[in-house]
Scaffold this motif. Sequence first.
Motif, PDB file in Angstrom:
ATOM      1  N   ALA A  28       0.991  -1.048   0.212  1.00 27.44           N
ATOM      2  CA  ALA A  28      -0.089  -0.223  -0.063  1.00 27.44           C
ATOM      3  C   ALA A  28       1.045   1.370  -0.212  1.00 27.44           C
ATOM      4  N   ARG A  29      -0.187   2.266  -0.413  1.00 29.68           N
ATOM      5  CA  ARG A  29       0.630   3.481  -0.428  1.00 29.68           C
ATOM      6  C   ARG A  29       0.789   4.266   0.383  1.00 29.68           C
ATOM      7  N   ALA A  30       1.847   5.333   0.824  1.00 33.55           N
ATOM      8  CA  ALA A  30       1.419   6.109   1.908  1.00 33.55           C
ATOM      9  C   ALA A  30       0.445   6.675   2.299  1.00 33.55           C
ATOM     10  N   CYS A  31      -0.455   6.967   3.337  1.00 34.68           N
ATOM     11  CA  CYS A  31      -1.241   7.962   3.845  1.00 34.68           C
ATOM     12  C   CYS A  31      -0.647   9.280   4.213  1.00 34.68           C
ATOM     13  N   ILE A  72      -4.495  -4.233  -5.645  1.00 35.41           N
ATOM     14  CA  ILE A  72      -4.944  -4.108  -4.703  1.00 35.41           C
ATOM     15  C   ILE A  72      -5.337  -2.525  -5.152  1.00 35.41           C
ATOM     16  N   THR A  73      -6.022  -1.561  -4.059  1.00 36.83           N
ATOM     17  CA  THR A  73      -6.843  -0.898  -4.561  1.00 36.83           C
ATOM     18  C   THR A  73      -6.348   0.527  -3.906  1.00 36.83           C
ATOM     19  N   PHE A  74      -6.611   1.856  -3.539  1.00 38.51           N
ATOM     20  CA  PHE A  74      -6.321   2.281  -2.835  1.00 38.51           C
ATOM     21  C   PHE A  74      -7.284   3.519  -2.653  1.00 38.51           C
ATOM     22  N   THR A  75      -7.611   4.252  -1.625  1.00 36.85           N
ATOM     23  CA  THR A  75      -8.859   4.748  -1.126  1.00 36.85           C
ATOM     24  C   THR A  75      -8.567   6.178   0.271  1.00 36.85           C
ATOM     25  N   GLU A  76      -8.347   7.636  -0.505  1.00 37.22           N
ATOM     26  CA  GLU A  76      -8.174   8.502   0.508  1.00 37.22           C
ATOM     27  C   GLU A  76      -8.234   9.726   0.567  1.00 37.22           C
ATOM     28  N   SER A  77      -8.875   9.891   1.986  1.00 38.73           N
ATOM     29  CA  SER A  77     -10.443  11.336   2.420  1.00 38.73           C
ATOM     30  C   SER A  77      -9.267  12.244   2.986  1.00 38.73           C
ATOM     31  N   PRO A  78      -9.394  14.019   2.845  1.00 42.51           N
ATOM     32  CA  PRO A  78      -9.366  14.257   4.217  1.00 42.51           C
ATOM     33  C   PRO A  78      -9.927  14.075   5.300  1.00 42.51           C
TER      34      PRO A  78
END
Length: 79
Positions: A28-31, A72-78
């Motif tokens: 996973a990439r870094a959050c 893989i899937t990656f989701t990022e939200s503020p």
Amino acid sequence: MLRRALLAAALAAGATVTAVLPAVPAQARACTIDHYCYTTWYSNAAHTTAVGGKYEDCDGDITTWGIRSGYITFTESPC
């Protein structure tokens, strides 16, 4: 002549190490700071069956389950 021998030895060692290392599942990439992130690993390219997950909340707490795979899937939200 010595330079060629050293270069050949270094290339041979690099090729050996590369051939011996096992394949590693996708990471996973870094959050990003001040975001919450969810990573899901799937069993296949169609993303039909989730086999693992990782949740990172805004306080930096991390929850994981299952296993990692190459899909893989990656989701990022503020926050």
